[in-house]
Design a protein around this motif. Structure first.
Motif, PDB file in Angstrom:
ATOM      1  N   UNK A   1     -38.474 -34.119 -36.193  1.00 59.53           N
ATOM      2  CA  UNK A   1     -38.952 -33.897 -37.566  1.00 59.53           C
ATOM      3  C   UNK A   1     -37.983 -33.019 -38.356  1.00 59.53           C
ATOM      4  N   UNK A   2     -37.285 -32.110 -37.672  1.00 51.49           N
ATOM      5  CA  UNK A   2     -36.285 -31.301 -38.380  1.00 51.49           C
ATOM      6  C   UNK A   2     -35.142 -32.184 -38.865  1.00 51.49           C
ATOM      7  N   UNK A   3     -34.687 -33.106 -38.014  1.00 50.50           N
ATOM      8  CA  UNK A   3     -33.599 -34.014 -38.414  1.00 50.50           C
ATOM      9  C   UNK A   3     -34.036 -34.927 -39.564  1.00 50.50           C
TER      10      UNK A   3
ATOM     11  N   UNK B   1     -33.710 -36.236 -45.274  1.00 54.03           N
ATOM     12  CA  UNK B   1     -34.317 -36.453 -46.589  1.00 54.03           C
ATOM     13  C   UNK B   1     -33.787 -35.459 -47.615  1.00 54.03           C
ATOM     14  N   UNK B   2     -33.471 -34.244 -47.188  1.00 53.23           N
ATOM     15  CA  UNK B   2     -33.056 -33.188 -48.099  1.00 53.23           C
ATOM     16  C   UNK B   2     -31.573 -33.254 -48.428  1.00 53.23           C
TER      17      UNK B   2
ATOM     18  N   UNK C   1     -27.771 -38.322 -44.805  1.00 51.92           N
ATOM     19  CA  UNK C   1     -27.487 -38.762 -43.444  1.00 51.92           C
ATOM     20  C   UNK C   1     -26.325 -37.991 -42.816  1.00 51.92           C
ATOM     21  N   UNK C   2     -25.281 -37.735 -43.595  1.00 52.29           N
ATOM     22  CA  UNK C   2     -24.096 -37.067 -43.055  1.00 52.29           C
ATOM     23  C   UNK C   2     -24.444 -35.660 -42.558  1.00 52.29           C
ATOM     24  N   UNK C   3     -25.245 -34.929 -43.301  1.00 54.95           N
ATOM     25  CA  UNK C   3     -25.639 -33.580 -42.878  1.00 54.95           C
ATOM     26  C   UNK C   3     -26.448 -33.632 -41.577  1.00 54.95           C
ATOM     27  N   UNK C   4     -27.365 -34.579 -41.481  1.00 53.68           N
ATOM     28  CA  UNK C   4     -28.153 -34.717 -40.256  1.00 53.68           C
ATOM     29  C   UNK C   4     -27.260 -35.129 -39.088  1.00 53.68           C
TER      30      UNK C   4
END
Length: 62
Positions: free
Chosen positions: A25-27, A32-33, A36-39
Motif C-alpha cells: 500500500x505504501x508503494x 499515485x502521488x 511510477x518512476x518514484x515508486x
C-alpha cells in the motif's frame, strides 16, 4: 522456582504477510502521488538495502 510460560504460536508468516501488505500500500500511495518512476526507484532502493543487509549478515556468520 521458575515458571516458564507455555509455548506460543509462531507468528512469522503473519508478520511477513503484513509486512508485504504494508509495503504494497505504501508503494501504491507513492505511485499515485509521485508516479511510477518514484515508486520504482524506492523499490530498487529497498531491494538494495535488503541485499546489503543480507550480505552483511552472511559475513558476520562466518
Amino acid at each position: 522456582m521458575r515458571h516458564y510460560p507455555q509455548e506460543v504460536e509462531n507468528y512469522t508468516n503473519t508478520c511477513l504477510v503484513m509486512g508485504f501488505v504494508n509495503l504494497l500500500w505504501i508503494m501504491i500511495a507513492i505511485w499515485a502521488w509521485k508516479g511510477f518512476i518514484a515508486a520504482l526507484l524506492l523499490s530498487a532502493s529497498v531491494y538494495q538495502a535488503i541485499k546489503w543487509l543480507d550480505l552483511r549478515l552472511a559475513r558476520t556468520r562466518r
